[in-house]
Design a protein around this motif. Structure first.
Motif, mmCIF file in Angstrom:
data_model
loop_
_atom_site.group_PDB
_atom_site.id
_atom_site.type_symbol
_atom_site.label_atom_id
_atom_site.label_comp_id
_atom_site.label_asym_id
_atom_site.label_seq_id
_atom_site.Cartn_x
_atom_site.Cartn_y
_atom_site.Cartn_z
ATOM 1 N N LEU A 142 46.574 31.827 49.835
ATOM 2 C CA LEU A 142 47.468 30.681 49.776
ATOM 3 C C LEU A 142 48.784 31.073 49.131
ATOM 4 O O LEU A 142 48.853 32.028 48.366
ATOM 5 C CB LEU A 142 46.814 29.563 48.954
ATOM 6 N N SER A 171 45.694 42.661 37.861
ATOM 7 C CA SER A 171 44.374 42.060 37.988
ATOM 8 C C SER A 171 44.484 40.575 38.341
ATOM 9 O O SER A 171 45.326 39.862 37.789
ATOM 10 C CB SER A 171 43.636 42.224 36.657
ATOM 11 N N GLY A 172 43.685 40.152 39.309
ATOM 12 C CA GLY A 172 43.656 38.736 39.671
ATOM 13 C C GLY A 172 44.725 38.287 40.633
ATOM 14 O O GLY A 172 44.896 37.095 40.873
ATOM 15 N N LYS A 175 43.899 41.190 45.340
ATOM 16 C CA LYS A 175 43.804 42.448 46.095
ATOM 17 C C LYS A 175 42.569 42.462 46.991
ATOM 18 O O LYS A 175 42.627 42.883 48.143
ATOM 19 C CB LYS A 175 43.775 43.653 45.131
ATOM 20 N N GLU A 176 41.475 41.977 46.448
ATOM 21 C CA GLU A 176 40.251 41.987 47.250
ATOM 22 C C GLU A 176 40.366 41.029 48.438
ATOM 23 O O GLU A 176 39.913 41.317 49.540
ATOM 24 C CB GLU A 176 39.042 41.620 46.372
ATOM 25 N N ARG A 358 43.454 34.423 39.424
ATOM 26 C CA ARG A 358 42.107 34.228 38.891
ATOM 27 C C ARG A 358 42.159 33.331 37.658
ATOM 28 O O ARG A 358 41.372 32.407 37.504
ATOM 29 C CB ARG A 358 41.460 35.567 38.547
HETATM 30 N N1 LIG Z 1 47.038 33.950 47.156
HETATM 31 C C1 LIG Z 1 45.829 33.474 46.833
HETATM 32 N N2 LIG Z 1 45.365 32.341 47.383
HETATM 33 C C2 LIG Z 1 44.163 31.855 47.072
HETATM 34 N N3 LIG Z 1 43.333 32.432 46.198
HETATM 35 C C3 LIG Z 1 43.718 33.567 45.625
HETATM 36 C C4 LIG Z 1 44.973 34.156 45.909
HETATM 37 N N4 LIG Z 1 45.085 35.281 45.174
HETATM 38 C C5 LIG Z 1 43.959 35.391 44.479
HETATM 39 N N5 LIG Z 1 43.124 34.377 44.724
HETATM 40 C C6 LIG Z 1 41.817 34.128 44.099
HETATM 41 O O1 LIG Z 1 41.870 34.652 42.782
HETATM 42 C C7 LIG Z 1 40.686 35.336 42.440
HETATM 43 C C8 LIG Z 1 40.972 36.782 42.146
HETATM 44 O O2 LIG Z 1 41.344 37.454 43.339
HETATM 45 P P1 LIG Z 1 40.864 38.954 43.653
HETATM 46 O O3 LIG Z 1 39.478 39.165 43.194
HETATM 47 O O4 LIG Z 1 41.160 39.245 45.086
HETATM 48 O O5 LIG Z 1 41.874 39.724 42.702
HETATM 49 P P2 LIG Z 1 42.042 41.263 42.420
HETATM 50 O O6 LIG Z 1 43.474 41.570 42.578
HETATM 51 O O7 LIG Z 1 41.067 42.028 43.254
HETATM 52 O O8 LIG Z 1 41.675 41.356 40.886
HETATM 53 P P3 LIG Z 1 41.065 42.595 40.016
HETATM 54 O O9 LIG Z 1 42.122 43.640 39.948
HETATM 55 O O10 LIG Z 1 40.767 41.978 38.702
HETATM 56 O O11 LIG Z 1 39.849 43.048 40.753
HETATM 57 C C9 LIG Z 1 39.755 35.124 43.603
HETATM 58 O O12 LIG Z 1 38.972 33.993 43.342
HETATM 59 C C10 LIG Z 1 40.673 34.891 44.768
HETATM 60 O O13 LIG Z 1 40.042 34.132 45.756
#
Ligand SMILES: Nc1ncnc2c1ncn2[C@@H]1O[C@H](COP(=O)(O)OP(=O)(O)OP(=O)(O)O)[C@@H](O)[C@H]1O
Ligand SMILES: [Mg+2]
Length: 452
Positions: A142, A171-172, A175-176, A358
């Protein structure tokens, strides 16, 4: 109510079937030939087709083929008096749901229709559920900011290719989520998406985890085991926290990417795989590689297509759409009421979000719990700097004088007191679930039952 189309060149059959089916609550149409049926199917007006195999012009199998093309969601039942298994098998192979051999009992038909309609309803429910989940943030990325639009644009471009992708961001930041979208937007979507967190697997196990091993490769290797690389064959391998991959494994990974093959531990025959690599890190890989902490050749190999996700504080316009989408699901389920107010939006925008999306989700989750079915109030948004001092400053004085358990007990008591005994609210204040709160209360002998 399912819409049924009966096609038979014998008028008697269509009439009998219509008279039998319509009272069961179906909207029934009849046709005497495939040519007449096609426009109805094309319009998307038909859920279930009962079609005779032998028709005047175009036959049942041809119509089945066309119907699969123009309306794949329509269920097709082939009726045939010429019971030959080969046509029945052919019909099923072409995607018919079932076949009926004439003469059949009317009961057989109504039962079959009921079974098909129930399955259709279930599928529609599942679809609605899935849409709801994605709205509540279970899936889609989003945000309206130019930064997020660029990310989405890049995903769209790179997904269909086999190029490795390097996703960088704090982080958060999602990326995933981006990695999943890339996989799902590729021709590999139906194949495995395997995640391996390079920081979470102990270093000495990582090689076996990634590349697998042969029997006897090391003590305890009683059986040959495929690694994640092999399991991801045909699909994508998401290497999370790639910055933590030990140097010797970086060399092996590079060779695997370049040659499409690798040697399992203790093996002497290379294993060939077709795997798309998606890597992610919250470290600055370029800097790391410049200082020798990461192989430069691997960095260049992964960095062919870099995607950078900016921190949430640099794209504050995304806060509102993310919060709205998250809360919309909670309004729908009755957990909160009303819209998020303007001053709360301002409050959210004023914060720096070190934990990015997150953290935003967690803060909202907590607010939902605290609101207990009502509107979200300012005081339920618990972000540092906004929170009243709960005595946290005295923490350093406590270390060495009190045990962790004593501190935990005091914190739980304090939260319960602040929440006026409301356990949902207390759990929210502590950032834990009600279940966890209950188990801690029991552990420390606090409160006696009583549900709120
Ligand atoms: N642009 C976005 N729209 C909706 N939800 C998001 C968005 N970005 C992140 N999220 C939500 O935020 C949370 C963290 O995202 P994610 O696990 O992909 O982060 P990450 O970058 O992999 O973090 P880390 O480095 O800690 O592993 C998840 O619940 C994800 O669904
Ligand atoms: Mg992650």
């Amino acid at each position: 109510m399912s819409r049924v189309l009966v096609i038979d060149d014998e008028e008697k059959i269509t009439r009998i079937l219509k008279e039998a089916i319509a009272p069961e609550g179906y909207d029934v149409k009849t046709c005497s030939g495939a040519e007449e049926a096609l426009p109805l199917i094309e319009k998307g007006d038909i859920d279930i087709i009962l079609c005779d195999l032998r028709l005047g012009g175009m036959d049942g199998l041809d119509l089945l083929r066309r119907s699969r093309e123009i309306s794949p969601g329509t269920d097709f039942v082939m009726m045939t008096a010429y019971a030959s298994t080969s046509t029945a098998v052919e019909a099923m192979r072409l995607g018919a749901y079932e076949y009926l051999i004439k003469p059949f009992q009317i009961d057989e038909v109504t039962l079959l229709l009921r079974r098909i309609s129930e399955r259709r309803e279930l599928m529609i429910e599942n679809l609605a559920l899935r849409e709801k989940i994605s709205l509540t943030g279970g899936g889609r990325i989003l945000g309206d900011s130019p930064a997020i639009k660029t990310v989405l644009d890049m995903i769209g471009k790179v997904a269909p290719t086999a190029t490795p992708v390097l996703i960088q961001g704090e982080s958060g930041t999602g990326k995933e989520l981006v990695a999943i979208e890339i996989h799902e937007g590729s021709a590999r979507a139906s194949k495995p998406f395997i995640v391996i967190n390079c920081a979470a697997v102990p270093e000495n196990l990582l090689e076996a985890e990634l590349f697998g091993y042969e029997r006897g490769a090391f003590t305890g290797a009683v059986q040959k085991k495929p690694g994640q690389f092999k399991l991801a064959d045909g699909g994508s391998l998401f290497l999370d926290e790639i910055g933590e991959l030990p140097l010797p494994l970086q060399a092996k990974l590079l060779r695997a990417i370049e040659n499409g093959e690798f040697l399992p531990l203790g093996g002497n025959k290379p294993v060939k795989v077709d795997v798309r690599i998606i890597a992610a890190t919250n470290r600055d890989l370029e800097k790391l590689s410049a200082s020798g902490g990461f192989r430069q050749d691997l960095f260049y190999r992964l960095n062919v297509f870099p995607i950078r996700i900016s921190p949430l504080r640099e794209r504050k316009e995304d806060i509102l759409p993310i919060a709205q989408a998250f809360l919309a699901g909670r309004v729908a389920s009755g957990e909160i009421s009303g819209e998020i107010s303007g001053d709360i939006v301002e409050m959210l925008k004023g914060y720096s979000w070190p934990g990015n999306v997150r953290e935003l989700r967690n803060v909202l989750e907590r607010a939902v719990i605290l609101s207990g079915g009502g509107p979200i109030e300012r005081e339920y948004i618990m972000i540092p700097g906004e929170e009243p001092d709960t005595g946290g400053n005295g923490l350093s004085a406590l270390v060495g004088r009190k045990s962790l358990e004593e501190i935990e007990r005091s914190l739980i008591e304090l939260a319960l007191e602040k929440a006026g005994g409301n356990k949902s609210r207390a759990a929210g204040l502590l950032g834990i679930t009600r279940r966890t709160l209950y188990s801690r209360m029991e552990k420390y002998g606090l409160g006696k039952g009583g549900d709120q």
